[in-house]
Write an enzyme that holds these catalytic residues in place. Structure first.
Site, PDB file in Angstrom:
ATOM      1  CD  GLU A 130      43.488  45.099  52.284  1.00 42.18           C
ATOM      2  OE1 GLU A 130      43.570  43.865  52.422  1.00 42.18           O
ATOM      3  OE2 GLU A 130      42.664  45.644  51.520  1.00 42.18           O
ATOM      4  CG  ASP A 131      47.995  44.974  50.898  1.00 42.20           C
ATOM      5  OD1 ASP A 131      47.567  44.539  51.985  1.00 42.20           O
ATOM      6  OD2 ASP A 131      47.561  44.589  49.795  1.00 42.20           O
ATOM      7  CG  HIS A 180      46.321  42.421  42.256  1.00 46.36           C
ATOM      8  ND1 HIS A 180      45.318  41.646  41.729  1.00 46.36           N
ATOM      9  CD2 HIS A 180      45.755  43.120  43.294  1.00 46.36           C
ATOM     10  CE1 HIS A 180      44.198  41.837  42.409  1.00 46.36           C
ATOM     11  NE2 HIS A 180      44.433  42.728  43.359  1.00 46.36           N
ATOM     12  CG  ASP A 194      17.739  16.843  25.307  1.00 50.03           C
ATOM     13  OD1 ASP A 194      18.255  17.270  24.264  1.00 50.03           O
ATOM     14  OD2 ASP A 194      16.809  16.014  25.329  1.00 50.03           O
ATOM     15  CG  ASP A 211      40.777  43.022  44.385  1.00 51.85           C
ATOM     16  OD1 ASP A 211      41.993  42.926  44.163  1.00 51.85           O
ATOM     17  OD2 ASP A 211      40.244  42.623  45.440  1.00 51.85           O
ATOM     18  CG  HIS A 229      42.734  47.898  44.501  1.00 49.96           C
ATOM     19  ND1 HIS A 229      43.386  47.593  43.327  1.00 49.96           N
ATOM     20  CD2 HIS A 229      42.670  46.736  45.199  1.00 49.96           C
ATOM     21  CE1 HIS A 229      43.690  46.316  43.307  1.00 49.96           C
ATOM     22  NE2 HIS A 229      43.272  45.769  44.430  1.00 49.96           N
TER      23      HIS A 229
END
Length: 726
Positions: A94-95, A66, A277, A157, A90
């Site tokens: 956070e993870d 990712h 149209d 992201d 990035h």
């Protein structure tokens, strides 16, 4: 063919990275980055791969796929190498257990700040998912104002997440798609990145309204098949005319997108055939003056439709978009939309702020210019007035959908404002100080109220006054986030200041009952009380008292008792003198509408402060005997402001009677705020007027003047306390 990995670590990493797309990323970077910079990006990849080791996405692939895919999207925008390094990293804050300080130490502070700006607030407890999302969004947007690359990483992201959203549950797909349509696609539009906005919208549309997406996509495919002949004929005619005049240009038909068609159908309440149209063409030329020349050529080729021409070259959109737009009556009356622009304008239309990195010679510079910079500066001012993160998010959402009007300053400068913007929005767009002190305006040299909605092409001159200040009613009609944030911020500061001053006077009045004052209390007594009450300082205590959250008599007793070591008997309660200028902590009851000269008393109302009533008001009830909410009041000798009071007049139905009443009130120096009338028996009308007076004597003089009118049969002051409670 996969590019060779950077020489350092290539042998050791061969087998481990064979299934990862980092080789494709390095190939893309060779087109515009140096070998050293590619090595830095690869080093960031190695760090991220180690940090995410063992983690997998819901689709089952290794998680590192990712961030590498996000970096590939940004590489397509030719972003600088530090932005790409931050993209690869990035999610590590956070993870993974990685801290921001580790990134700063391993790489540098700039990259650590970029990664931190994109990271969510995971270390705080929030009441709900909405609060958490709003707080994270606020953090990201404020980081974006310092470095625009933060939001570009976040958009890339989000794009990759939308491309791989199929692995999520149906509920999650709808939630993420809605957020994409409400926030991220509009941000991409605000930054002028057209291709990114379109792909986000199409992916979100397909996942939020899958059935509608299938129906409209199928209908578009059929419509394109039917109109190929018309498109080919029109395109050939345009090219032939341009060639005859020796104009070098690229001409191409422009395809409509499913979400754009759906949005127009919903907003304009039109059928599918009425929206699609219209045949669209884009003509790209070399210079600006050629754009206007081509405009004349196509207008000679097909008749232009009145009111359908827009010059976005002279007046760019708020995201910097520039182009000439015109709609023509083509073969058999078919509408033809033509967009004419230069190559630079085309690049900016597709890539927006990212064109700065794609086509400029200084890719490391991260500060946008022009209209995008203006929008970012406005974002910086919003947090001052936003009460919480959710309110900030709502204010940004308002600014993300600017169906624009273009107005001029007296010096000829153009300001783009959202549709429905008022004079106050215009004033704040010029400068916060102009907005805070505006009192009126001249639109096309004619006086206009602050609430007047503006229209494109108007010239607006704001009239300011040194003593003027924002009014709470402005919040009812302003539409821009900057105006709303500034007004809220000013009013909050004003309320805090007013509450502090009033609370101090209330406490001093109660201490006077014990023949004490704050200056004669030992400092340790007040400090001990503040600690016991869990208040930061005396200012917070005064504000709590003014707003009714703490009762001044009880606070006074505690302070005096603590200073003397015993409870003292309450003496004569001193009356608090009011001037009418205390601000929001002091309000005047609408049931009896007290004015200077009336005998008055006050009631503590938690959260509102003191509500002033006339002593005869029935809504006071038995509060005097309770004592905890009751406060003695009197009017200060220096009251000079106007107060509203209600007057009821019975008068005969005669021509000109109402005009006579209005003229008499104006003659006495009063002003009518509101007027209501009801006919009683066909011959008599009752008028109920809300007028401004300076006190009882002024009111008495006004009533005497009104009684002198021949048509007036009865007049009196209204007290509604018997009818309702306020």
């Amino acid at each position: 063919m996969v590019a060779a990995l950077p020489s350092s670590d290539s042998a050791a990493a061969g087998a481990e990275t064979a299934d990862l797309p980092v080789g494709e990323l390095c190939t893309a970077l060779e087109a515009y980055l140096s070998a050293e910079q590619i090595d830095d990006v690869y080093a960031a990849y190695r760090f991220g791969a180690t940090a995410h080791e063992g983690q997998r996405r819901k689709s089952g692939e290794p998680y590192i796929h990712h961030p590498v895919a996000v970096a590939q999207i940004l590489a397509g925008m030719r972003m600088d190498h530090k932005c790409l390094m931050a993209a690869v990293l990035h999610d590590v804050i956070e993870d993974t257990p990685t801290a921001k300080e580790q990134l700063a130490e391993r790489f540098d502070q700039e990259i650590a700040d970029l990664v931190d700006g994109v990271s969510k607030l995971t270390q705080m407890d929030f009441k709900s998912r909405v609060d958490a999302q709003a707080a994270s969004f606020r953090k990201m947007m404020l980081a974006m104002t310092r470095d625009i690359r933060v939001i570009l990483i976040k958009l890339a992201d989000r794009l990759h997440n939308m491309r791989t959203i199929g692995a999520m549950s149906a509920e999650a797909r709808r939630r993420i798609s809605r957020e994409t349509l409400e926030i991220y696609a509009p941000i991409a539009n605000r930054l002028g990145i057209s291709w990114l906005r379109i792909e986000l919208e199409e992916l979100a549309f397909a996942n939020y309204w899958p059935w509608r997406h299938r129906v409209i996509t199928r209908a578009l495919q059929l419509a394109r098949g039917d109109c190929r002949a018309v498109i080919g004929r029109v395109e050939a005619a345009i090219r032939e005319r341009l060639a005859q005049e020796g104009v070098a240009a690229e001409t191409a038909g422009r395809q409509k997108h499913a979400y754009g068609v759906f949005r127009k159908m919903r907003e304009r309440k039109r059928r599918f055939c009425e929206v699609v149209d219209v045949y669209a063409f884009r003509i790209v030329v070399d210079r600006v003056d050629t754009c206007y020349r081509v405009l004349g050529l196509v207008h000679n080729l097909y008749k232009p439709l009145p009111g359908r021409f827009k010059d976005h070259i002279a007046i760019p959109k708020s995201n910097g978009y520039q182009s000439l737009h015109t709609v023509l009556a083509g073969p058999q009356g078919v509408p033809i939309e033509i967009q004419i622009r230069t190559l630079d304008m085309q690049r900016n239309a597709e890539s927006g702020i990212a064109a700065h990195w794609m086509y400029k010679s200084e890719p490391g510079e991260a500060s946008p210019r022009g209209l995008t910079a203006d929008w970012l500066r406005n974002l910086l001012e919003m947090p001052r007035g936003a009460g919480d993160s959710e309110e900030f998010l709502n204010q940004v959402k308002i600014d993300l959908f600017p169906d624009e009007v273009y107005v001029f300053t007296p010096k000829g400068e153009i300001l783009a404002l959202p549709k429905g913007a008022t004079v106050v929005d215009f004033a704040y767009a010029i400068h916060s100080d102009v907005g805070n002190t505006c009192v009126a305006a001249r639109i096309e040299r004619r006086l206009a109220a602050l609430s007047t909605a503006l229209r494109s092409g108007q010239t607006v001159e704001v009239i300011t006054a040194p003593g003027a200040k924002p009014h709470p009613t402005w919040l009812r009609f302003v539409v821009t986030g900057k105006a709303r944030a500034n007004i809220r911020g000013y009013l909050k500061n004003l309320q805090r200041h007013d509450a502090e001053a009033l609370g101090r006077r209330l406490l001093e009045a109660e201490l006077a009952s014990f023949d004490r004052d704050l200056d004669r209390l030992a400092p340790t007594v007040l400090v001990a009380y503040l600690a016991e009450a869990k208040l930061a300082d005396a200012t917070e205590l005064f504000s709590e008292i003014a707003l009714g959250n703490r009762l001044a008599p009880l606070v006074a007793r505690r302070l005096v008792a603590a200073s003397e070591g015993q409870e003292l008997r309450l003496g004569t309660r001193h009356r608090l003198a009011i001037k009418g200028t205390e601000g929001m902590p002091l309000t005047y009851a609408r049931c009896c509408r007290p004015i200077p000269g009336d005998a008055v008393a006050g009631l503590f109302n938690p959260g509102r402060g003191i509500v002033v009533h006339r002593r005869e008001c029935r809504n006071l009830g038995d509060f005097e005997r309770q004592g905890d909410r009751w406060i003695e009041l009197e009017w200060d000798d220096s009251v000079e402001m106007d107060f509203a009071t209600e007057v009821s007049i019975d008068m005969a139905n005669r021509p000109g009677s109402l005009a006579s009443v209005a003229a008499a009130i104006a003659e006495m120096g009063s002003n009518i705020e509101n007027i209501q009338s009801r006919e009683r028996d066909g011959r008599t009308t009752t008028l109920e007027l809300l007028i401004n007076v300076r006190g009882r004597q002024h009111l008495a003089r006004t009533l005497r003047r009104l009684r002198a009118i021949a048509a007036v049969t009865r007049i009196g002051r209204v007290n509604r306390s018997a009818l309702r409670r306020v």
